[in-house]
Scaffold this active site. Sequence first.
Site, PDB file in Angstrom:
ATOM      1  N   HIS A   1       6.236  18.750 -14.397  1.00  0.00           N
ATOM      2  CA  HIS A   1       7.050  17.648 -14.914  1.00  0.00           C
ATOM      3  C   HIS A   1       8.319  17.480 -14.077  1.00  0.00           C
ATOM      4  O   HIS A   1       8.740  16.345 -13.806  1.00  0.00           O
ATOM      5  CB  HIS A   1       7.389  17.891 -16.387  1.00  0.00           C
ATOM      6  CG  HIS A   1       8.087  16.743 -17.033  1.00  0.00           C
ATOM      7  ND1 HIS A   1       7.539  15.484 -17.126  1.00  0.00           N
ATOM      8  CD2 HIS A   1       9.311  16.650 -17.620  1.00  0.00           C
ATOM      9  CE1 HIS A   1       8.381  14.670 -17.742  1.00  0.00           C
ATOM     10  NE2 HIS A   1       9.472  15.358 -18.044  1.00  0.00           N
TER      11      HIS A   1
ATOM     12  N   HIS B   1       0.835  -1.197   0.000  1.00  0.00           N
ATOM     13  CA  HIS B   1       0.000   0.000   0.000  1.00  0.00           C
ATOM     14  C   HIS B   1       0.876   1.255   0.000  1.00  0.00           C
ATOM     15  O   HIS B   1       1.747   1.416   0.839  1.00  0.00           O
ATOM     16  CB  HIS B   1      -0.911  -0.010   1.226  1.00  0.00           C
ATOM     17  CG  HIS B   1      -1.897   1.090   1.242  1.00  0.00           C
ATOM     18  ND1 HIS B   1      -2.220   1.757   2.388  1.00  0.00           N
ATOM     19  CD2 HIS B   1      -2.639   1.653   0.250  1.00  0.00           C
ATOM     20  CE1 HIS B   1      -3.123   2.688   2.112  1.00  0.00           C
ATOM     21  NE2 HIS B   1      -3.385   2.632   0.816  1.00  0.00           N
TER      22      HIS B   1
ATOM     23  N   TYR C   1       5.392  13.769 -22.475  1.00  0.00           N
ATOM     24  CA  TYR C   1       4.666  13.719 -21.199  1.00  0.00           C
ATOM     25  C   TYR C   1       3.751  12.502 -21.059  1.00  0.00           C
ATOM     26  O   TYR C   1       2.785  12.537 -20.307  1.00  0.00           O
ATOM     27  CB  TYR C   1       3.883  15.008 -20.957  1.00  0.00           C
ATOM     28  CG  TYR C   1       4.738  16.236 -21.051  1.00  0.00           C
ATOM     29  CD1 TYR C   1       5.724  16.489 -20.104  1.00  0.00           C
ATOM     30  CD2 TYR C   1       4.587  17.135 -22.098  1.00  0.00           C
ATOM     31  CE1 TYR C   1       6.526  17.616 -20.194  1.00  0.00           C
ATOM     32  CE2 TYR C   1       5.385  18.263 -22.193  1.00  0.00           C
ATOM     33  CZ  TYR C   1       6.351  18.493 -21.240  1.00  0.00           C
ATOM     34  OH  TYR C   1       7.152  19.615 -21.336  1.00  0.00           O
ATOM     35  N   SER C   2       4.049  11.432 -21.741  1.00  0.00           N
ATOM     36  CA  SER C   2       3.252  10.202 -21.630  1.00  0.00           C
ATOM     37  C   SER C   2       3.786   9.372 -20.471  1.00  0.00           C
ATOM     38  O   SER C   2       4.418   8.323 -20.652  1.00  0.00           O
ATOM     39  CB  SER C   2       3.292   9.417 -22.943  1.00  0.00           C
ATOM     40  OG  SER C   2       2.671  10.158 -23.963  1.00  0.00           O
ATOM     41  N   ASN C   3       3.542   9.884 -19.259  1.00  0.00           N
ATOM     42  CA  ASN C   3       4.051   9.286 -18.034  1.00  0.00           C
ATOM     43  C   ASN C   3       2.959   9.292 -16.974  1.00  0.00           C
ATOM     44  O   ASN C   3       2.147  10.213 -16.925  1.00  0.00           O
ATOM     45  CB  ASN C   3       5.244  10.091 -17.503  1.00  0.00           C
ATOM     46  CG  ASN C   3       6.289  10.350 -18.555  1.00  0.00           C
ATOM     47  OD1 ASN C   3       6.844   9.424 -19.128  1.00  0.00           O
ATOM     48  ND2 ASN C   3       6.565  11.617 -18.825  1.00  0.00           N
TER      49      ASN C   3
ATOM     50  N   ASP D   1       7.350   7.281 -20.840  1.00  0.00           N
ATOM     51  CA  ASP D   1       7.666   7.262 -22.268  1.00  0.00           C
ATOM     52  C   ASP D   1       9.157   6.944 -22.443  1.00  0.00           C
ATOM     53  O   ASP D   1       9.897   6.800 -21.464  1.00  0.00           O
ATOM     54  CB  ASP D   1       7.259   8.577 -22.939  1.00  0.00           C
ATOM     55  CG  ASP D   1       7.920   9.809 -22.343  1.00  0.00           C
ATOM     56  OD1 ASP D   1       9.087   9.728 -21.896  1.00  0.00           O
ATOM     57  OD2 ASP D   1       7.270  10.873 -22.335  1.00  0.00           O
TER      58      ASP D   1
END
Length: 132
Positions: free
Chosen positions: A99, A20, A121-123, A28
């Site tokens: 970012h 947890h 920014y594909s994170n 990316d």
Amino acid sequence: MKKTPLLNVALSRVIAGMGHGDILVIGDAGLPVPPGVEMIDLAVTPGLPDFASVLRAVLSELQVERHVLAEEMQKVVPPALVEIERLKGKLGKREWLSHENFKVLSRSARAVVRTGECQPYSNIALISGVTF
């Protein structure tokens, strides 16, 4: 053989060991992996595998309490954000960071999964929940 969609041994191992509040980052191809954080490199070629496919596979095994995205994603709107919106019911509460602060957060991740995604920014940082 496993019955779930996720077949990658290293990724399955990390997810099985998460507790947890632990963090798993899916990034990316350009997201830096901090020193000391395990990198699970799935990238084969630009775009392969794509961010969305990896996210769906991870969600087949990981219980997510909340997720964190970079604020810059809202301006660029990469295809990853469209998929994240589609899957928001499985992702819990959303938080936004710059970012730069997202990269700081990734220092405390159990692992960073590197995809072949080449859209900026594909994170996403997935914070593990519990199933009970």
